[in-house]
Design an enzyme around this catalytic site. Sequence first.
Site, PDB file in Angstrom:
ATOM      1  NE  ARG A 262       9.612   8.593  -0.594  1.00 59.18           N
ATOM      2  CZ  ARG A 262       9.037   9.517  -1.350  1.00 59.18           C
ATOM      3  NH1 ARG A 262       7.755   9.800  -1.184  1.00 59.18           N
ATOM      4  NH2 ARG A 262       9.740  10.167  -2.265  1.00 59.18           N
ATOM      5  NE  ARG A 277      -0.045   6.739   2.140  1.00 59.99           N
ATOM      6  CZ  ARG A 277       0.212   8.016   1.897  1.00 59.99           C
ATOM      7  NH1 ARG A 277       1.412   8.488   2.164  1.00 59.99           N
ATOM      8  NH2 ARG A 277      -0.717   8.821   1.410  1.00 59.99           N
ATOM      9  CD  GLU A 349       2.371  13.660  -4.414  1.00 56.45           C
ATOM     10  OE1 GLU A 349       3.608  13.649  -4.572  1.00 56.45           O
ATOM     11  OE2 GLU A 349       1.825  13.674  -3.294  1.00 56.45           O
ATOM     12  CB  SER A 352       5.774  16.373  -5.693  1.00 59.85           C
ATOM     13  OG  SER A 352       5.697  17.537  -4.910  1.00 59.85           O
ATOM     14  NE  ARG A 391       1.191   7.261  -4.874  1.00 57.26           N
ATOM     15  CZ  ARG A 391       0.672   8.071  -3.970  1.00 57.26           C
ATOM     16  NH1 ARG A 391       0.157   9.238  -4.354  1.00 57.26           N
ATOM     17  NH2 ARG A 391       0.655   7.751  -2.700  1.00 57.26           N
TER      18      ARG A 391
END
Length: 427
Positions: A262, A277, A349, A352, A391
């Site tokens: 990403r 991130r 988070e 999801s 994560r």
Amino acid sequence: MLDIKWIRDNPDRLDAALAARGAESLAAEIVRLDEERRGHLKHLQDLQSRRNEASKEIGKAKASGDAARAEAVIAEVAAIKAAIQEGEETERRIDAAMTDRLARIPNVPLDEVPIGPDETANVEVRRVGTPRAFDFPVKEHFEIGEALGLMDFEQAGRIAGSRFAVLKGPLARLERALGQFMLDLHAGEHGYQEVVAPILVKDEAMFGTGNLPKFAEDAFHTTDGRWLIPTSEVPLTNLVRESTLDEADLPLRFTALTPCFRSEAGSAGRDTRGMLRQHQFYKVEMVSITSQETSLAEHERMTACAEEVLKRLGLPFRTIVLCTGDMGFGSRKTYDIEVWLPGQDTYREISSCSVCGDFQARRMGARYKVAGDKQARFVHTLNGSGVAVGRCLIAVLENYQNADGSVTVPEALRPYMGGLTTIAKAG
């Protein structure tokens, strides 16, 4: 992509849904384009009908010896042919405009989704596990990893730039162990079929899952026209593109462990320290393909599968339902699972899970047959992280840290770590 007939019949509902998402009103524009398209198609049909009639008239005129009439009708047919060719080009232009506009409209949230502008309106559904009480100052994951000599951001920066990390030794093995543990759980106990799929995909695959055209800047594009996947949701969901399945074969459940890429466009200044991130990270993904009647139950099931990962690892977490202003582009309802990070003293988070209805299926042309029905229906698609490996590594480091700087290996991971119980600094 939404059904144009539904938009035509429910323009107020579309605008209400878009307003709930904080998006601009689009129903009037879409309906106008649709009316223009249908009117133009009617005009082309009328031209074609007249062309067919005129062709018959030519034969009759010639048979009766009326050469002048035949020549006049021949000229008319030539003019009609030119008008049809021009009209077909106009049709392509209108279709392209319609497709582009429809492709940029987000999905319609379910009525049960809480309405709100951003994450402040999300609603907690449940909380599992109690955060550990430490009797020493807790550290963040990057402080732990760097002190162990097993996490290096400077080396990564020299190789690739910012938002990358180098993991070494038992910390590298711990990340690998997490991915293998998750795959074994989902494939071995949760009924997902393990898949090795391409991580380079074509435009059509990215369009099918809703990543294009709206989110092109969030992905990496190769020089030969392919895309590095932002998540394996893209190849896994596209396994059913342009196909018609039998209802008896549903649900289909797929899982994969892949690197994800990403660009993190628009995230400048956010989570710049550590691994939260990154441009490149590993994630285990779950994708389900269901009938229209079973997708909501599958959503609850998928979320429970993701939660089970954290339960087995002994990591405290909470599950929230996202409000309309915080949910993803293609989702009708989303549960976020947030893991407790003691180094940040907050939940972040880690998964999801979303139900998309037929939104992606329309973009992919994915249908299924119901026994006794002549017309095939669009499948429903779901996707969820099961979970983000990087994560999860962060969560393990922070929740299992010890006063001496070492990290206890969770019991569930020890078989994958060759029996290692503690990660400590070498020497």
